[in-house]
Write an enzyme that holds these catalytic residues in place. Structure first.
Site, mmCIF file in Angstrom:
data_model
loop_
_atom_site.group_PDB
_atom_site.id
_atom_site.type_symbol
_atom_site.label_atom_id
_atom_site.label_comp_id
_atom_site.label_asym_id
_atom_site.label_seq_id
_atom_site.Cartn_x
_atom_site.Cartn_y
_atom_site.Cartn_z
ATOM 1 N N ASP A 72 0.819 -1.207 0.000
ATOM 2 C CA ASP A 72 0.000 0.000 0.000
ATOM 3 C C ASP A 72 0.854 1.259 0.000
ATOM 4 O O ASP A 72 0.490 2.269 -0.601
ATOM 5 C CB ASP A 72 -0.928 0.004 1.216
ATOM 6 C CG ASP A 72 -2.071 -0.994 1.075
ATOM 7 O OD1 ASP A 72 -2.288 -1.488 -0.051
ATOM 8 O OD2 ASP A 72 -2.747 -1.276 2.083
ATOM 9 N N ASN A 146 -3.967 8.921 2.078
ATOM 10 C CA ASN A 146 -4.407 8.391 3.371
ATOM 11 C C ASN A 146 -4.678 9.487 4.390
ATOM 12 O O ASN A 146 -5.803 9.650 4.843
ATOM 13 C CB ASN A 146 -3.358 7.434 3.953
ATOM 14 C CG ASN A 146 -3.603 5.989 3.600
ATOM 15 O OD1 ASN A 146 -4.599 5.663 2.963
ATOM 16 N ND2 ASN A 146 -2.703 5.115 4.009
ATOM 17 N N ASP A 147 -3.627 10.207 4.766
ATOM 18 C CA ASP A 147 -3.788 11.122 5.894
ATOM 19 C C ASP A 147 -2.726 12.209 5.940
ATOM 20 O O ASP A 147 -1.624 12.063 5.413
ATOM 21 C CB ASP A 147 -3.770 10.347 7.217
ATOM 22 C CG ASP A 147 -2.654 9.317 7.299
ATOM 23 O OD1 ASP A 147 -1.516 9.654 6.936
ATOM 24 O OD2 ASP A 147 -2.918 8.174 7.720
ATOM 25 N N ALA A 190 -5.284 6.302 11.259
ATOM 26 C CA ALA A 190 -6.466 6.793 11.969
ATOM 27 C C ALA A 190 -7.171 5.673 12.728
ATOM 28 O O ALA A 190 -7.685 5.883 13.837
ATOM 29 C CB ALA A 190 -7.428 7.455 10.985
#
Length: 296
Positions: A72, A146-147, A190
């Site tokens: 990923d 993602n973040d 998260a």
């Protein structure tokens, strides 16, 4: 369905397994008389390949589809470069989890053939864009699939900051940091910090405090079109960091403002037709399997 003729390949460096899979993929695509373009860093470790190469930045301009071989993390890095080109991305998993790279190496030829024959699903995953401003001037920018994470870096001290959503003051917090995640990122950092799992089709952003200094500090899910502002306290004596997908980092100073919002361009992520998000979650997160007398 869209037909793909010019196929780009990106591979994670430093893995013999990835190189073996890239070689298999290259042979498979060439046997189908497709034009294969290697991202230049993976091309350097494949001597004598005889194929066209391209920088990652330009790969999306010359390809109809890009296949990422790795985990990923590899796809996260590719996504930030490819989203602006609107080029579809397919992932072959050579990592540990595989929420994004969902084709197993043992099914490479079968699943890739299905996709190339027009049998596939497309998901549009949105990214976040972050900007750090100091005295009104931008000093750092980055994108994240993602973040975006505010954290203390090498310091062990907590960070004090204020949160604003669409210009409205929400709260001040003292915590180890703050995670701002997309639905794609809701199963990553998260989730480890106590955030909810959000289906990738949701148009929402989750704000997750990291070990807040109060029991009332809880994750907040907001509209995906919201603009978030995080203001680092001027009284801080440490210089926290902002990380995008854990790969791009820049340092903040007391009083800096971090703005996070949805990026206009989206990632076009391709899956085989039998892709099932809940099956992926069940497998990767160790959820319970179907009961003996379960439903249809």
């Amino acid at each position: 369905m869209e037909q793909f003729r010019n196929i780009g390949i990106i591979g994670r460096l430093g893995s013999v397994q990835v190189l073996d899979t890239v070689r298999r993929l290259k042979r498979f695509l060439l046997d189908r008389h497709l034009h294969v373009i290697l991202e230049e860093t993976i091309a350097e470790v494949l001597p004598g390949h005889g194929l066209q190469t391209s920088s990652r930045k330009m790969l999306g301009e010359v390809c109809d589809m890009v296949i990422v071989v790795g985990g990923d993390g590899s796809l996260l890095g590719a996504a930030r470069a490819l989203a602006r080109h609107n080029v579809p991305v397919l992932g072959i998993n050579r990592g540990s989890l595989g929420f994004l790279t969902d084709i197993r190496p043992d099914e490479l030829e079968v699943k890739c053939a299905e996709v190339l024959d027009g049998h596939y699903l497309v998901e549009n995953r949105f990214l976040l864009q972050a900007e750090v401003r100091r005295h009104g001037e931008a000093i750092g920018q980055g994108d994240a699939l993602n973040d975006v994470v505010l954290h203390p870096g090498k310091s062990t001290r907590m960070i004090e900051f204020e949160i604003y959503i669409d210009g409205q003051f929400v709260c001040s917090q003292k915590a180890d940091g703050l995670i701002v995640a997309t639905p794609t990122g809701s199963t990553a950092y998260a989730l480890s910090a106590g955030g909810p799992i959000m289906h990738p089709k949701l148009d929402a952003i989750v704000i997750v405090p990291m070990y807040p200094h109060t029991l009332s500090g809880r994750p907040i899910v907001v509209d995906g079109n919201s603009e978030l502002k995080i203001v680092v306290s001027k009284d801080m004596t440490i210089y926290p960091q902002v990380s995008c997908d854990g790969q791009n980092h820049f340092t903040c100073a007391p009083g800096d403002t971090i703005t996070v919002s949805k990026k206009p361009q989206k990632l076009r992520l391709i899956h085989p037709l039998d892709h099932n998000y809940y099956e992926v979650c069940r497998t990767k997160l160790g959820w319970g399997s179907r009961l003996g007398g379960g439903g249809d």
